[in-house]
Design a protein around this motif. Structure first.
Motif, PDB file in Angstrom:
ATOM      1  N   TRP A 121       0.834  -1.206   0.000  1.00 45.07           N
ATOM      2  CA  TRP A 121       0.000   0.000   0.000  1.00 45.07           C
ATOM      3  C   TRP A 121       0.868   1.256   0.000  1.00 45.07           C
ATOM      4  CZ3 TRP A 121       0.305   3.374   4.198  1.00 45.07           C
ATOM      5  CH2 TRP A 121      -0.557   4.474   4.167  1.00 45.07           C
ATOM      6  N   ASP A 122       1.927   1.266   0.802  1.00 44.26           N
ATOM      7  CA  ASP A 122       2.795   2.432   0.916  1.00 44.26           C
ATOM      8  C   ASP A 122       3.491   2.723  -0.406  1.00 44.26           C
ATOM      9  OD1 ASP A 122       4.554   4.426   2.393  1.00 44.26           O
ATOM     10  OD2 ASP A 122       6.049   3.014   1.650  1.00 44.26           O
ATOM     11  N   GLU A 123       3.993   1.667  -1.054  1.00 42.61           N
ATOM     12  CA  GLU A 123       4.704   1.873  -2.324  1.00 42.61           C
ATOM     13  C   GLU A 123       3.769   2.419  -3.394  1.00 42.61           C
ATOM     14  OE1 GLU A 123       7.009  -0.966  -5.466  1.00 42.61           O
ATOM     15  OE2 GLU A 123       7.538  -1.192  -3.334  1.00 42.61           O
ATOM     16  N   GLN A 124       2.572   1.903  -3.453  1.00 44.73           N
ATOM     17  CA  GLN A 124       1.603   2.390  -4.443  1.00 44.73           C
ATOM     18  C   GLN A 124       1.180   3.820  -4.137  1.00 44.73           C
ATOM     19  OE1 GLN A 124      -1.492  -0.554  -4.243  1.00 44.73           O
ATOM     20  NE2 GLN A 124      -0.455  -1.957  -5.650  1.00 44.73           N
ATOM     21  N   ILE A 132      12.499   3.932  -2.499  1.00 42.16           N
ATOM     22  CA  ILE A 132      12.374   2.838  -1.536  1.00 42.16           C
ATOM     23  C   ILE A 132      11.241   1.914  -1.950  1.00 42.16           C
ATOM     24  CG2 ILE A 132      11.910   2.230   0.881  1.00 42.16           C
ATOM     25  CD1 ILE A 132      12.969   5.000   1.657  1.00 42.16           C
ATOM     26  N   LYS A 133      11.543   0.638  -2.130  1.00 41.64           N
ATOM     27  CA  LYS A 133      10.549  -0.360  -2.544  1.00 41.64           C
ATOM     28  C   LYS A 133      10.048  -1.105  -1.303  1.00 41.64           C
ATOM     29  CE  LYS A 133      11.133   0.451  -6.965  1.00 41.64           C
ATOM     30  NZ  LYS A 133      10.046   1.059  -7.789  1.00 41.64           N
ATOM     31  N   THR A 134       9.084  -0.500  -0.628  1.00 43.36           N
ATOM     32  CA  THR A 134       8.599  -1.124   0.604  1.00 43.36           C
ATOM     33  C   THR A 134       7.849  -2.431   0.342  1.00 43.36           C
ATOM     34  OG1 THR A 134       6.725   0.419   0.501  1.00 43.36           O
ATOM     35  CG2 THR A 134       8.511   0.951   2.014  1.00 43.36           C
ATOM     36  N   SER A 135       7.419  -2.647  -0.889  1.00 45.85           N
ATOM     37  CA  SER A 135       6.747  -3.918  -1.204  1.00 45.85           C
ATOM     38  C   SER A 135       7.711  -5.099  -1.075  1.00 45.85           C
ATOM     39  CB  SER A 135       6.165  -3.885  -2.614  1.00 45.85           C
ATOM     40  OG  SER A 135       7.210  -3.780  -3.581  1.00 45.85           O
ATOM     41  N   LEU A 180       8.868   3.117   8.455  1.00 46.88           N
ATOM     42  CA  LEU A 180       9.420   3.630   7.187  1.00 46.88           C
ATOM     43  C   LEU A 180      10.642   4.526   7.371  1.00 46.88           C
ATOM     44  CD1 LEU A 180       9.176   3.718   4.121  1.00 46.88           C
ATOM     45  CD2 LEU A 180       7.540   5.603   4.360  1.00 46.88           C
ATOM     46  N   PRO A 181      10.667   5.434   8.359  1.00 45.19           N
ATOM     47  CA  PRO A 181      11.856   6.285   8.526  1.00 45.19           C
ATOM     48  C   PRO A 181      13.047   5.547   9.158  1.00 45.19           C
ATOM     49  CG  PRO A 181       9.877   7.315   9.462  1.00 45.19           C
ATOM     50  CD  PRO A 181       9.555   5.881   9.233  1.00 45.19           C
TER      51      PRO A 181
END
Length: 373
Positions: A121-124, A132-135, A180-181
């Motif tokens: 959700w964050d990456e999209q 940053i590719k959080t997926s 995330l940070p």
């Protein structure tokens, strides 16, 4: 037990307040309030004496006016019924609250299982704002196996573990403001799924530093659970053990207790005995504390003492010294800084006395330290 005895004392006081209400002047009579008061006061005082005798279990041969006797009987019945209901409710709630710890543990695992979804959700959401590719968190082998772990999914289903829209929003906020940070998290992402040791470490890291410790989650759990400050240590232990593995096949759900059914029965029997035998327990404890200033005795100490004596009597297989040591620890955690030595001293004397009177009788393993008494 503290909650029960606190409510019992409130019902005790309400019984006397009830007498006060019963013997109020009847303003509808053609008799002045001042003329009614002396007679009503006399009847109330006699009713109070009778009520005290009911509470103390002291039979009386003196006759009192029917009005006083009926009033005392009436408020005493109300007291008995209310206290019995409180005891039933407390007994159920006691077990329910302990079992809720296991559900909170499962809830943490459910949150973990959904972190890959939050990463997607964050990456999209960010699209091309950042590289940053959080997926990539979905590549974590531990997180990837959670939805396929049959025992875990069955536990979720059996305990109705899911989440509301508000909880999903909460986890997203935790992800954005906390996870995330975090440089440790973002530097791990390109390596996700390549090394099981690192996969396990990041899961443990997220559990310890965010799901269990971050202010967002702490505030949430404290709002949902009044006993979170105590329960969190148990939940932390259960969740940490779950992911203390060297291979995925080592993953296993942790039990609330090794023998929870036996522990639950112990809780219930101890509670029932404390409620039923309160007068005797109070007498035995008061005999040893009568020289103490009552204002200096913490209510929690008196309750701990009564529970300890109840355990010594009710459970013959538990050594006396084991019971004493356990309740010293309870006193250290839930009473005053000086309670430990006080509890130790009183229980040592009480146990010797009750063993001598054959009230405490041990068998099997419970005989281990009885010879020294």
């Amino acid at each position: 037990m503290y909650a029960f005895w606190t409510q019992e004392r409130a019902q005790y006081q309400l019984a006397f307040d009830g007498l006060q209400a019963i013997f109020q002047p009847d303003l509808s009579l053609m008799v002045a309030k001042e003329e009614q008061t002396p007679r009503l006061e006399g009847l109330r005082k006699l009713a109070e004496i009778q009520l005290n005798e009911f509470f103390q279990g002291v039979p009386t041969e003196e006759s009192i006016p029917a009005e006083s006797l009926e009033a005392a009987q009436s408020v005493y019945r109300v007291y008995q019924n209310n206290v019995a209901k409180i005891a039933r409710d407390m007994r159920v709630n006691m077990v329910t609250e302990v079992e809720s710890i296991y559900k909170q543990y499962l809830k943490l695992l459910f949150y973990l299982q959904n972190i890959p979804m939050i990463g997607q959700w964050d990456e999209q959401r960010r699209l091309l704002e950042k590289t940053i590719k959080t997926s990539q968190i979905a590549n974590n082998k531990v997180l990837a196996i959670l939805p396929k772990w049959k025992d875990l999914q069955s536990a979720f289903a059996d305990n109705n573990i899911g989440w509301s829209e508000d909880e999903e929003t909460l986890l997203k906020k935790l992800f954005l403001e906390g996870i995330l940070p975090d440089d440790s998290f973002t530097s791990y992402l390109p390596e996700a799924g390549k090394d099981l040791v690192k996969d396990v470490e990041i899961v443990q890291y997220l559990l310890k530093n965010y799901l269990l410790k971050h202010p967002i989650m702490t505030a949430y759990f404290e709002e949902k659970d009044l006993n979170w400050h105590v329960n969190k240590d148990v939940i932390k232990s259960l969740s940490t053990k779950t992911f203390k593995v060297e291979a995925l096949e080592d993953l296993s759900l942790q039990a609330l207790a090794i023998q929870w059914d036996e522990d639950k029965l112990f809780f219930e029997e101890l509670f029932d005995y404390c409620v039923k035998e309160d007068k005797s327990l109070t007498t035995w404890v008061n005999d040893q504390t009568k020289n103490w200033d009552s204002e200096r005795l913490a209510t929690s100490d008196l309750i701990i003492l009564k529970m300890a004596v109840a355990e010594m009597i009710k459970f013959p297989s538990i050594p006396v010294k084991v019971s004493i040591n356990e309740y010293i620890e309870v006193a250290k955690n839930y009473s005053t800084p000086k309670s430990g030595p006080f509890i130790n001293g009183i229980l040592d004397v009480v146990s010797v006395k009750l063993i001598g009177e054959k009230i405490i009788q041990k068998s099997g393993r419970g005989l281990i330290d009885i010879a020294s008494k």
